[in-house]
Design a protein around this motif. Structure first.
Motif, PDB file in Angstrom:
ATOM      1  N   ILE A  32       0.863  -1.185   0.000  1.00  0.00           N
ATOM      2  CA  ILE A  32       0.000   0.000   0.000  1.00  0.00           C
ATOM      3  C   ILE A  32       0.897   1.231   0.000  1.00  0.00           C
ATOM      4  O   ILE A  32       1.768   1.366   0.868  1.00  0.00           O
ATOM      5  CB  ILE A  32      -0.917   0.034   1.255  1.00  0.00           C
ATOM      6  CG1 ILE A  32      -1.856  -1.185   1.280  1.00  0.00           C
ATOM      7  CG2 ILE A  32      -1.717   1.341   1.308  1.00  0.00           C
ATOM      8  CD1 ILE A  32      -2.886  -1.231   0.186  1.00  0.00           C
ATOM      9  N   ASN A  33       0.702   2.124  -0.945  1.00  0.00           N
ATOM     10  CA  ASN A  33       1.534   3.319  -1.036  1.00  0.00           C
ATOM     11  C   ASN A  33       1.144   4.311   0.065  1.00  0.00           C
ATOM     12  O   ASN A  33       0.032   4.821   0.086  1.00  0.00           O
ATOM     13  CB  ASN A  33       1.366   3.966  -2.407  1.00  0.00           C
ATOM     14  CG  ASN A  33       2.355   5.101  -2.628  1.00  0.00           C
ATOM     15  OD1 ASN A  33       3.450   5.088  -2.081  1.00  0.00           O
ATOM     16  ND2 ASN A  33       1.979   6.069  -3.440  1.00  0.00           N
ATOM     17  N   SER A  34       2.074   4.558   0.986  1.00  0.00           N
ATOM     18  CA  SER A  34       1.845   5.494   2.095  1.00  0.00           C
ATOM     19  C   SER A  34       3.079   6.376   2.257  1.00  0.00           C
ATOM     20  O   SER A  34       3.885   6.179   3.167  1.00  0.00           O
ATOM     21  CB  SER A  34       1.593   4.735   3.408  1.00  0.00           C
ATOM     22  OG  SER A  34       0.553   3.797   3.245  1.00  0.00           O
TER      23      SER A  34
ATOM     24  N   PRO B  11      -1.404  10.775   1.781  1.00  0.00           N
ATOM     25  CA  PRO B  11      -1.920  12.073   1.341  1.00  0.00           C
ATOM     26  C   PRO B  11      -2.400  12.896   2.539  1.00  0.00           C
ATOM     27  O   PRO B  11      -2.406  12.406   3.671  1.00  0.00           O
ATOM     28  CB  PRO B  11      -3.089  11.684   0.440  1.00  0.00           C
ATOM     29  CG  PRO B  11      -3.562  10.380   0.994  1.00  0.00           C
ATOM     30  CD  PRO B  11      -2.323   9.673   1.470  1.00  0.00           C
ATOM     31  N   PHE B  12      -2.812  14.147   2.297  1.00  0.00           N
ATOM     32  CA  PHE B  12      -3.232  15.028   3.383  1.00  0.00           C
ATOM     33  C   PHE B  12      -4.438  14.403   4.089  1.00  0.00           C
ATOM     34  O   PHE B  12      -5.515  14.296   3.507  1.00  0.00           O
ATOM     35  CB  PHE B  12      -3.619  16.404   2.844  1.00  0.00           C
ATOM     36  CG  PHE B  12      -2.636  16.980   1.865  1.00  0.00           C
ATOM     37  CD1 PHE B  12      -1.269  16.968   2.119  1.00  0.00           C
ATOM     38  CD2 PHE B  12      -3.068  17.534   0.670  1.00  0.00           C
ATOM     39  CE1 PHE B  12      -0.359  17.493   1.208  1.00  0.00           C
ATOM     40  CE2 PHE B  12      -2.167  18.061  -0.244  1.00  0.00           C
ATOM     41  CZ  PHE B  12      -0.808  18.037   0.025  1.00  0.00           C
TER      42      PHE B  12
ATOM     43  N   PHE C  62      -2.893  16.497   9.591  1.00  0.00           N
ATOM     44  CA  PHE C  62      -3.428  17.686  10.265  1.00  0.00           C
ATOM     45  C   PHE C  62      -3.173  17.634  11.779  1.00  0.00           C
ATOM     46  O   PHE C  62      -2.893  18.651  12.412  1.00  0.00           O
ATOM     47  CB  PHE C  62      -4.934  17.832   9.986  1.00  0.00           C
ATOM     48  CG  PHE C  62      -5.286  17.789   8.520  1.00  0.00           C
ATOM     49  CD1 PHE C  62      -4.464  18.392   7.570  1.00  0.00           C
ATOM     50  CD2 PHE C  62      -6.427  17.134   8.076  1.00  0.00           C
ATOM     51  CE1 PHE C  62      -4.774  18.348   6.216  1.00  0.00           C
ATOM     52  CE2 PHE C  62      -6.749  17.080   6.730  1.00  0.00           C
ATOM     53  CZ  PHE C  62      -5.926  17.688   5.793  1.00  0.00           C
ATOM     54  N   SER C  63      -3.270  16.438  12.351  1.00  0.00           N
ATOM     55  CA  SER C  63      -3.022  16.274  13.783  1.00  0.00           C
ATOM     56  C   SER C  63      -1.583  16.677  14.123  1.00  0.00           C
ATOM     57  O   SER C  63      -1.336  17.385  15.097  1.00  0.00           O
ATOM     58  CB  SER C  63      -3.289  14.826  14.185  1.00  0.00           C
ATOM     59  OG  SER C  63      -2.958  14.624  15.537  1.00  0.00           O
TER      60      SER C  63
ATOM     61  N   ILE D 183     -10.064  11.716   7.565  1.00  0.00           N
ATOM     62  CA  ILE D 183     -10.003  10.424   8.265  1.00  0.00           C
ATOM     63  C   ILE D 183      -8.528  10.088   8.462  1.00  0.00           C
ATOM     64  O   ILE D 183      -7.663  10.645   7.789  1.00  0.00           O
ATOM     65  CB  ILE D 183     -10.713   9.283   7.468  1.00  0.00           C
ATOM     66  CG1 ILE D 183     -10.171   9.205   6.035  1.00  0.00           C
ATOM     67  CG2 ILE D 183     -12.219   9.476   7.469  1.00  0.00           C
ATOM     68  CD1 ILE D 183     -10.682   8.026   5.237  1.00  0.00           C
ATOM     69  N   TYR D 184      -8.251   9.169   9.388  1.00  0.00           N
ATOM     70  CA  TYR D 184      -6.873   8.739   9.645  1.00  0.00           C
ATOM     71  C   TYR D 184      -6.534   7.598   8.688  1.00  0.00           C
ATOM     72  O   TYR D 184      -6.656   6.428   9.034  1.00  0.00           O
ATOM     73  CB  TYR D 184      -6.717   8.311  11.106  1.00  0.00           C
ATOM     74  CG  TYR D 184      -6.768   9.454  12.094  1.00  0.00           C
ATOM     75  CD1 TYR D 184      -5.599  10.112  12.467  1.00  0.00           C
ATOM     76  CD2 TYR D 184      -7.977   9.877  12.642  1.00  0.00           C
ATOM     77  CE1 TYR D 184      -5.637  11.178  13.375  1.00  0.00           C
ATOM     78  CE2 TYR D 184      -8.027  10.930  13.543  1.00  0.00           C
ATOM     79  CZ  TYR D 184      -6.853  11.579  13.900  1.00  0.00           C
ATOM     80  OH  TYR D 184      -6.891  12.632  14.794  1.00  0.00           O
ATOM     81  N   ASP D 185      -6.134   7.945   7.464  1.00  0.00           N
ATOM     82  CA  ASP D 185      -5.877   6.923   6.432  1.00  0.00           C
ATOM     83  C   ASP D 185      -4.726   7.390   5.554  1.00  0.00           C
ATOM     84  O   ASP D 185      -4.834   8.392   4.854  1.00  0.00           O
ATOM     85  CB  ASP D 185      -7.141   6.714   5.586  1.00  0.00           C
ATOM     86  CG  ASP D 185      -6.944   5.683   4.477  1.00  0.00           C
ATOM     87  OD1 ASP D 185      -5.901   4.984   4.492  1.00  0.00           O
ATOM     88  OD2 ASP D 185      -7.811   5.587   3.596  1.00  0.00           O
ATOM     89  N   ASN D 186      -3.610   6.651   5.602  1.00  0.00           N
ATOM     90  CA  ASN D 186      -2.414   7.018   4.830  1.00  0.00           C
ATOM     91  C   ASN D 186      -2.321   6.321   3.473  1.00  0.00           C
ATOM     92  O   ASN D 186      -1.285   6.404   2.815  1.00  0.00           O
ATOM     93  CB  ASN D 186      -1.146   6.676   5.636  1.00  0.00           C
ATOM     94  CG  ASN D 186      -1.059   7.439   6.939  1.00  0.00           C
ATOM     95  OD1 ASN D 186      -1.495   8.578   7.026  1.00  0.00           O
ATOM     96  ND2 ASN D 186      -0.498   6.808   7.963  1.00  0.00           N
ATOM     97  N   ASN D 187      -3.359   5.620   3.061  1.00  0.00           N
ATOM     98  CA  ASN D 187      -3.340   4.949   1.752  1.00  0.00           C
ATOM     99  C   ASN D 187      -3.464   6.007   0.657  1.00  0.00           C
ATOM    100  O   ASN D 187      -4.502   6.644   0.515  1.00  0.00           O
ATOM    101  CB  ASN D 187      -4.479   3.928   1.666  1.00  0.00           C
ATOM    102  CG  ASN D 187      -4.494   3.170   0.335  1.00  0.00           C
ATOM    103  OD1 ASN D 187      -3.705   3.448  -0.563  1.00  0.00           O
ATOM    104  ND2 ASN D 187      -5.395   2.214   0.223  1.00  0.00           N
ATOM    105  N   TYR D 188      -2.393   6.182  -0.117  1.00  0.00           N
ATOM    106  CA  TYR D 188      -2.330   7.291  -1.077  1.00  0.00           C
ATOM    107  C   TYR D 188      -3.381   7.183  -2.178  1.00  0.00           C
ATOM    108  O   TYR D 188      -3.951   8.172  -2.611  1.00  0.00           O
ATOM    109  CB  TYR D 188      -0.925   7.331  -1.700  1.00  0.00           C
ATOM    110  CG  TYR D 188      -0.636   8.614  -2.424  1.00  0.00           C
ATOM    111  CD1 TYR D 188      -0.254   9.757  -1.717  1.00  0.00           C
ATOM    112  CD2 TYR D 188      -0.731   8.699  -3.803  1.00  0.00           C
ATOM    113  CE1 TYR D 188       0.011  10.946  -2.370  1.00  0.00           C
ATOM    114  CE2 TYR D 188      -0.463   9.888  -4.465  1.00  0.00           C
ATOM    115  CZ  TYR D 188      -0.097  11.005  -3.742  1.00  0.00           C
ATOM    116  OH  TYR D 188       0.161  12.181  -4.388  1.00  0.00           O
TER     117      TYR D 188
END
Length: 366
Positions: A81-83, A96-97, A102-103, A178-183
């Motif tokens: 998974i691209n993160s 992605p943003f 933001f946190s 949302i807290y999701d780093n999947n690009y």
């Protein structure tokens, strides 16, 4: 007498898919490439037991199930998974943003807090119709996200200030609350275990292949080699730059082997500050979850294309798109030539879209 049904110029993804499909239909193909290897920009080579993406990170992603099943017949894909991570001065942010970004940036926890900060920054700027990329990005994401994560990276990528770039380059900046780093948003994603070169090797099994072969030299000596040509090089070069050259961006890589197991802890780290000369560092082993004792990294430098340098992607601004239309009209007069791929169609394509375009081309041809 033509020796082949098709001369395919370029052993990258578009040319290889066409060759594979034409071969299945009983057609003979000769595939030539000016590089010393097949697979174009998705070429991977083994260094220290690691599959190195020689021409930059290639992460396969698609929402098209047919394309996913098509490519999986040539290799087994892992669940990568691209993160990516963004490095700005001494700060690290998730891409992605998203809420992780933001946190970290503002010390907040809730989506409503992040939205309120972004909306206030946009309102304070009071930008009307954006006149350039800078104004467009500020109007979409506010000051902090733009200054830390967009401005420097974009200026390095395009080689000019954001105030001189057209607004349409950034039509949207995906902000995820949302807290999701999947690009990628695509359903299917991964990297072929064992690298990409094997995929092209399998596609080209039924064709004759010549590397280190320049099309223009070759065709002078072999004008009647094939009934038809599939051309995946630069369309403006094919027509002798007769309307002038199209603009392309290029990428230069500095790759080195390091005597350590893990350099940066992630496959992709973007360097978003203008003062860092490279755009990102790729650590190749993480694409396949490698545990080798050494590691291989590549620094990527974006550059303006000039003759003798490899073109990577088209500069699709209004001026270039208008010029391409003139070349496209010329191309339509050549019923003996099919133009395909990023350079042949002057269009930025992801890998799945290249495969889809090649398959469409095959359907139209046969």
């Amino acid at each position: 007498m033509a020796k082949y049904d098709y001369l395919i110029v370029g052993a990258g993804l578009f040319g290889a898919v066409f060759a594979y499909e034409a071969g299945k239909r009983g057609k003979s193909c000769l595939v030539i490439d000016k590089r010393p290897h097949i697979a174009g920009n998705i070429y991977t080579e083994q260094v220290e037991g690691i599959n190195v993406h020689k021409y930059g990170a290639h992460i396969f992603h698609t929402s098209d199930k047919k394309i996913w099943e098509y490519v999986n017949q040539f290799a087994e894909f892992n669940n990568y998974i691209n993160s990516p991570v963004a490095s700005y001065k001494d700060e690290l942010y998730n891409l992605p943003f998203n809420m992780n970004t933001f946190s970290k940036m503002w010390g907040i926890k809730k989506p409503s807090e992040a939205k309120a900060i972004i909306e206030k920054q946009i309102a304070d700027l009071n930008i009307g119709e954006p006149k350039n990329l800078e104004e467009q990005a500020l109007k979409l994401a506010g000051t902090d996200v733009y200054e830390k994560l967009v401005k420097g990276y974009t200026e390095k990528q395009w080689g000019r200030p954001c105030t001189e770039l057209p607004a349409f380059i950034i039509k949207r900046l995906p902000l995820r609350f949302i807290y999701d780093n999947n690009y990628f948003n695509d359903r299917f994603q991964g990297i072929p275990m064992g690298g990409y070169t094997q995929i092209i090797e399998k596609m080209l099994e039924g064709a004759e292949v010549k590397t280190d072969t320049d099309y223009f030299d070759f065709i002078k000596e072999n004008p009647d080699i094939a009934d038809k040509t599939v051309y995946t090089g630069m369309i403006d070069e094919f027509f002798g730059f007769q309307y002038g050259p199209l603009e392309y961006r290029s990428v230069r890589f500095e790759t080195e082997v390091l005597d350590e197991e893990n350099y940066q802890g992630n496959a992709v780290v973007n360097y978003t500050h203008r003062d860092v000369p490279y755009t990102r560092i790729i650590e190749h082993k993480h694409f396949e979850f490698g545990k080798q004792p050494k590691t291989v990294i590549s620094r990527e430098y974006s550059a303006e294309w000039k003759p003798g340098v490899e073109p990577y992607y088209p500069v699709n601004n209004d001026k270039n798109n208008a010029l391409y239309e003139k070349y496209k009209e010329l191309a339509e007069t050549r019923k003996d030539v099919i133009f395909g791929g990023r350079l042949g169609q002057y269009k930025y394509y992801d890998m799945d879209k290249v495969i889809a375009a090649a398959l469409e081309c095959v359907e139209a041809e046969f």
